[in-house]
Design an enzyme around this catalytic site. Structure first.
Site, PDB file in Angstrom:
ATOM      1  N   LYS A 185       0.867  -1.180   0.000  1.00 32.26           N
ATOM      2  CA  LYS A 185       0.000   0.000   0.000  1.00 32.26           C
ATOM      3  C   LYS A 185       0.903   1.230   0.000  1.00 32.26           C
ATOM      4  O   LYS A 185       1.945   1.229   0.693  1.00 32.26           O
ATOM      5  CB  LYS A 185      -0.851  -0.055   1.268  1.00 32.26           C
ATOM      6  N   SER A 207      -9.365  -1.346   7.247  1.00 30.60           N
ATOM      7  CA  SER A 207      -8.862  -1.172   5.882  1.00 30.60           C
ATOM      8  C   SER A 207      -8.134  -2.356   5.268  1.00 30.60           C
ATOM      9  O   SER A 207      -7.892  -2.344   4.061  1.00 30.60           O
ATOM     10  CB  SER A 207      -7.967   0.051   5.823  1.00 30.60           C
ATOM     11  N   SER A 267      -9.543   0.923   3.028  1.00 28.63           N
ATOM     12  CA  SER A 267      -8.770   1.776   2.159  1.00 28.63           C
ATOM     13  C   SER A 267      -7.620   1.052   1.444  1.00 28.63           C
ATOM     14  O   SER A 267      -7.066   1.595   0.495  1.00 28.63           O
ATOM     15  CB  SER A 267      -8.187   2.940   2.961  1.00 28.63           C
TER      16      SER A 267
HETATM   17  N1  GLN Z   1     -12.864   3.200   6.622  1.00 29.26           N
HETATM   18  C1  GLN Z   1     -12.283   3.556   7.862  1.00 29.26           C
HETATM   19  C2  GLN Z   1     -11.954   5.019   7.868  1.00 29.26           C
HETATM   20  O1  GLN Z   1     -12.178   5.656   6.896  1.00 29.26           O
HETATM   21  C3  GLN Z   1     -11.052   2.756   8.119  1.00 29.26           C
HETATM   22  C4  GLN Z   1      -9.887   3.244   7.353  1.00 29.26           C
HETATM   23  C5  GLN Z   1      -8.639   2.471   7.669  1.00 29.26           C
HETATM   24  O2  GLN Z   1      -8.671   1.429   8.318  1.00 29.26           O
HETATM   25  N2  GLN Z   1      -7.518   3.030   7.257  1.00 29.26           N
HETATM   26  O3  GLN Z   1     -11.480   5.531   8.828  1.00 29.26           O
END
Ligand code: GLN
Length: 443
Positions: free
Chosen positions: A73, A172, A148
């Site tokens: 990532k 994520s 994400s």
């Molecule tokens: N979807 C969650 C957020 O927007 C988790 C994001 C993540 O785990 N980086 O905070």
């Protein structure tokens, strides 16, 4: 083919590291793959590295993962590569050093293929907020892959690397693993070093593997885990024993979850429990306060960590460059942390966090592990307008483990309307071994 199997082929000379890189590179370069928008940049040294590794394999000096190809990532630092967090803010920022996880993988002779698309600064649950365009779901390009770590899940599902690394703050890794039909592990907070991860909310962030099976996840986790002098929250994790209650807690998801997903998780859990002689207990998690608790702390920490992106040292000024989801969190975080609100939101959220942790401790006195769906809904179509509240609720079932810092895995459990559905297994701190064991039973 499992990673162990592939490693055996490489060791026996049936596949070279170079051929492995070439096969993936060919696949990555096809127009069909490019259209999925999974990779942000490629490692130009991969071929040279593969040649060196092949030499070491012949000399019997190669590491544990010799010849396997991985991608990361783009919020995980890799020396000489653009680490832009899916944002124009850091476009052109080249990392001067490797994250600890990258060093560990390279030390075992794995080969880095490239940087993966992601929601901007890891803020998102769908893979749509990247400044470089949404990632598409390889199983059905009309659908979101989840986020994400969108590229991290899609790259594995599309067969573009042997495994990938993502980061999980509130879901994520698990959420996109679920939508792409693969395995995603969020380790215990502190089991894997965050050194070199550009943080989103540092008291939640965890780096973990995305793979085709739990066995593969275990192999990679065992390489990347461990105490690191560069991250004071890390601990060695080897001394923990497994408990022997043989009871599993199935979470009451009420009407937070779509009926068909609830049914699928229940049927599968009943079936596996019977086969393996586990007792099932119905349990309740404080799901009604998880999202609010998570977002108040995330907004606060995200606001704080993004103050360094003021346009002077790293990239461009974040307030002038980032997309709406990032800006929403910065504005929200600056409001929450105003002196006049002292104690009102952030401190309440910390209290709620403690409460949620205590609830888990109580539950784990009765059961070994907890089962619940990964995402409450099936993936939507890319571009569909989803209210913010609904988008945040995608993480309703993943944020509790993040708040408590406990490990959780998402594994594929079946399909509904031809869409992949994931099941989550949660265990007490540092009980990844138990998670792998239970995941294997499910698989
Ligand atoms: N979807 C969650 C957020 O927007 C988790 C994001 C993540 O785990 N980086 O905070």
């Amino acid at each position: 083919m499992t990673l162990k199997h592939k490693l055996k082929q490489i060791k026996e000379g049936k596949l070279s590291a170079l051929k492995n890189v070439m096969n993936f590179s060919k696949e990555i370069a096809t127009p069909k793959t490019k259209d999925l928008n999974i990779f942000l940049s490629l490692n130009e040294d991969a071929i040279e590295q593969a040649k060196k590794i092949d030499k070491r394999i012949k000399e019997n000096k190669a590491g544990k993962l010799a010849g396997l190809c991985f991608a990361i990532k783009s919020n995980i630092s890799a020396k000489g590569m653009e680490t832009n967090c899916g944002s124009k803010v850091l476009e052109g920022y080249v990392s001067p050093y490797n994250a600890t996880v990258v060093n560990k993988l390279l030390a075992e002779d794995a080969i880095l293929l490239g940087m993966l698309n992601m929601d901007e600064f890891a803020c998102g649950a769908s893979g749509e907020t990247s400044a470089f365009g949404p990632t598409k779901n390889p199983k059905n390009p009309e659908l979101i892959p989840g986020g994400s770590s969108s590229g991290a899940a899609a790259s594995v599902a599309a067969g573009l690397c042997d495994f990938s690394l993502g980061s999980d703050t509130g879901g994520s890794i698990r959420n996109p693993a679920s939508h792409c039909g693969i395995v995603g592990l969020k380790p215990t907070y502190g089991a894997v070093s965050r050194y070199g991860l550009i943080d989103m909310a540092m008291s939640f962030d965890c780096i973990g593997p995305l793979t085709h099976s739990s066995e593969d996840a275990k192999l990679i986790f065992n390489v990347i885990k461990g105490q690191d002098n560069f991250d004071q929250t890390t601990k060695d994790t080897t001394k923990n024993k497994l408990s022997k209650k043989r009871a599993i807690g199935l979470v009451n998801v009420h009407d937070f979850c779509s009926k068909e997903i609830t049914e699928l998780i229940k049927t599968k859990t009943d079936e596996i429990a019977k086969k393996n002689n586990w007792k099932i207990k119905k349990i309740n998690l404080p799901l009604d306060i998880a999202i609010q608790t998570y977002y108040i702390i995330v907004y606060t920490e995200f606001f704080s960590t993004t103050r360094k992106f003021d346009g002077r040292r790293f990239g461009k000024k974040i307030e002038e460059t980032a997309g709406p989801e990032v800006i929403r969190r910065i504005i929200g975080g600056s409001e929450i942390t105003k002196a006049e609100h002292e104690g009102k939101y952030y401190h309440e959220a910390l209290k709620a966090r403690n409460f949620i942790k205590q609830q888990f401790e109580k539950i784990f006195q009765e059961v070994d592990a907890i089962i619940l769906p990964t995402v409450p809904k099936l993936p939507h179509k890319i571009g569909e307008s989803i209210p913010i509240k609904d988008m945040y609720n995608y993480d309703l079932f993943t944020t509790p483990a993040s708040i408590a810092g406990i490990p959780a895995i998402s594994i594929p459990v079946g399909k509904i309307k031809e869409k992949d559905v994931g099941l989550q297994i949660l265990a007490p701190h540092f009980q990844e071994e138990l998670i792998f064991k239970l995941a294997k039973d499910f698989e």
